[in-house]
Write an enzyme that holds these catalytic residues in place. Structure first.
Site, PDB file in Angstrom:
ATOM      1  N   ASP A   1       0.805  -1.224   0.000  1.00  0.00           N
ATOM      2  CA  ASP A   1       0.000   0.000   0.000  1.00  0.00           C
ATOM      3  C   ASP A   1       0.843   1.283   0.000  1.00  0.00           C
ATOM      4  O   ASP A   1       0.286   2.381  -0.051  1.00  0.00           O
ATOM      5  CB  ASP A   1      -0.956   0.007   1.202  1.00  0.00           C
ATOM      6  CG  ASP A   1      -0.250  -0.163   2.533  1.00  0.00           C
ATOM      7  OD1 ASP A   1       0.930  -0.594   2.549  1.00  0.00           O
ATOM      8  OD2 ASP A   1      -0.866   0.131   3.563  1.00  0.00           O
TER       9      ASP A   1
ATOM     10  N   GLU B   1      11.812  -3.634  12.579  1.00  0.00           N
ATOM     11  CA  GLU B   1      12.921  -3.127  11.772  1.00  0.00           C
ATOM     12  C   GLU B   1      14.216  -3.157  12.567  1.00  0.00           C
ATOM     13  O   GLU B   1      15.250  -3.635  12.084  1.00  0.00           O
ATOM     14  CB  GLU B   1      12.625  -1.697  11.293  1.00  0.00           C
ATOM     15  CG  GLU B   1      11.447  -1.578  10.334  1.00  0.00           C
ATOM     16  CD  GLU B   1      10.087  -1.463  11.028  1.00  0.00           C
ATOM     17  OE1 GLU B   1      10.010  -1.664  12.269  1.00  0.00           O
ATOM     18  OE2 GLU B   1       9.099  -1.176  10.328  1.00  0.00           O
TER      19      GLU B   1
HETATM   20  N1  UDP Z   1      -0.233  -7.772   5.486  1.00  0.00           N
HETATM   21  C1  UDP Z   1      -0.339  -9.150   5.431  1.00  0.00           C
HETATM   22  N2  UDP Z   1      -1.200  -9.778   6.304  1.00  0.00           N
HETATM   23  C2  UDP Z   1      -1.977  -9.092   7.205  1.00  0.00           C
HETATM   24  C3  UDP Z   1      -1.857  -7.688   7.248  1.00  0.00           C
HETATM   25  C4  UDP Z   1      -0.960  -7.064   6.390  1.00  0.00           C
HETATM   26  O1  UDP Z   1       0.334  -9.796   4.636  1.00  0.00           O
HETATM   27  O2  UDP Z   1      -2.754  -9.710   7.950  1.00  0.00           O
HETATM   28  C5  UDP Z   1       0.699  -7.090   4.563  1.00  0.00           C
HETATM   29  C6  UDP Z   1       0.087  -5.901   3.825  1.00  0.00           C
HETATM   30  O3  UDP Z   1      -0.487  -6.314   2.598  1.00  0.00           O
HETATM   31  C7  UDP Z   1       1.291  -4.984   3.646  1.00  0.00           C
HETATM   32  C8  UDP Z   1       2.157  -5.299   4.869  1.00  0.00           C
HETATM   33  O4  UDP Z   1       1.734  -6.572   5.347  1.00  0.00           O
HETATM   34  O5  UDP Z   1       2.015  -5.298   2.473  1.00  0.00           O
HETATM   35  C9  UDP Z   1       1.993  -4.269   5.988  1.00  0.00           C
HETATM   36  O6  UDP Z   1       0.640  -4.208   6.385  1.00  0.00           O
HETATM   37  P1  UDP Z   1      -0.131  -2.819   6.533  1.00  0.00           P
HETATM   38  O7  UDP Z   1       0.072  -2.012   5.306  1.00  0.00           O
HETATM   39  O8  UDP Z   1      -1.533  -3.112   6.937  1.00  0.00           O
HETATM   40  O9  UDP Z   1       0.663  -2.189   7.768  1.00  0.00           O
HETATM   41  P2  UDP Z   1       0.894  -0.676   8.186  1.00  0.00           P
HETATM   42  O10 UDP Z   1       0.563   0.206   7.013  1.00  0.00           O
HETATM   43  O11 UDP Z   1      -0.037  -0.470   9.314  1.00  0.00           O
HETATM   44  O12 UDP Z   1       2.322  -0.604   8.564  1.00  0.00           O
HETATM   45 MN    MN Z   2       0.716  -0.066   5.034  1.00  0.00          MN
END
Ligand code: UDP
Ligand code: MN
Length: 246
Positions: free
Chosen positions: A110, A196
């Site tokens: 995203d 990280e």
């Molecule tokens: N993601 C995943 N499984 C989950 C939730 C998230 O594989 O149950 C993936 C999501 O598609 C993205 C990455 O992990 O590529 C980080 O997730 P997210 O963007 O929701 O996290 P944030 O933006 O809160 O850091």
């Molecule tokens: Mn994200």
């Protein structure tokens, strides 16, 4: 030869998944010598993602691993198992030969990536870092650089983190991944936001980091997040006459 950029993207099924992947593919397709490692958070490869990748027009590897149910909870780090599956694939693929020049980075599905970012990360010798926009409760976070070295972090959140950097803010050379075969993302003892740091401290030190993006003064990647879709008017009956993948 140009070092290959390996982008490891964890992804999971939800209404916006194909839209996110489309946007990402449109970026990656413009990058030379990029290999996309797409790791589904699922018990099997989905039809949607398989069909999508087949038509995406870029070199890719399609993996899957489900997140154990006990880890699918708010406040717990996401996509740990998927990133590790990507690392394992890279190590297996390159394990038997001298490492080809390559650079790995973790590309959430995203986020928003400028093409300049790839030029910057391509020259990573060990571990490189750069600013990330729209993250940590601020307009951006960035490594603080003095005389070409990282000396601290500009951040508004958990400034005590050894590496106060988002997943989108660093790249690692393939050589470093191969020469640290045990470096992985950990579930046990990993606090929110420490993924990280926990990973980076296994492979490098702050002193050793290579600042990119004009000594970390330019934002070339944004931690954008997509609004949850409103499906309130989805019909329960009187369905459409055709089945359409979205
Ligand atoms: N993601 C995943 N499984 C989950 C939730 C998230 O594989 O149950 C993936 C999501 O598609 C993205 C990455 O992990 O590529 C980080 O997730 P997210 O963007 O929701 O996290 P944030 O933006 O809160 O850091
Ligand atoms: Mn994200």
């Amino acid at each position: 030869p140009l070092p290959t950029i390996y982008a490891i993207t964890p992804t999971y099924s939800r209404p916006v998944q194909k839209a996110e992947l489309t946007r990402l593919a449109n970026t990656f397709r413009q990058v030379a010598q990029l290999h996309w490692i797409l790791v589904e958070d699922a018990a099997a490869r989905s039809e949607l993602v398989s069909r999508f990748l087949a038509r995406a027009g870029l070199p890719s590897t399609h993996l899957h691993v489900p997140t154990p149910r006990r880890y699918k909870r708010p406040g717990l780090p996401r996509a740990t198992e998927q990133r590790n599956a990507g690392l394992a694939w890279l190590r297996q693929r390159h394990g038997h030969q001298r490492a080809q020049p390559g650079v790995l980075f973790f590309a959430d599905d995203d986020n928003t990536y400028s093409l300049e970012l790839f030029q910057e990360m391509r020259t990573t010798r060990k571990v490189s870092v750069w600013p990330v926009g729209l993250v940590g409760g601020r307009r951006y976070e960035r490594p603080l650089v003095e005389n070409g070295k990282v000396v601290g972090w500009y951040t508004g959140w958990r400034a005590d983190r050894p590496f106060a950097i988002d997943m989108a803010g660093f790249a690692v050379s393939l050589q470093v991944i191969l020469s640290n075969p045990k470096a992985v993302f950990k579930r046990r003892g990993s606090q929110p936001g420490m993924q990280e740091s926990d990973f980076l401290k296994q492979i490098t030190t702050v002193e050793e980091l290579e600042p990119k993006a004009s000594n970390c003064t330019k934002v070339l990647v944004w931690h954008t997040r997509t609004e949850k879709v409103n499906l309130a008017n989805e019909p329960k009956y009187h369905l459409d006459t055709v089945t359409i993948e979205v």
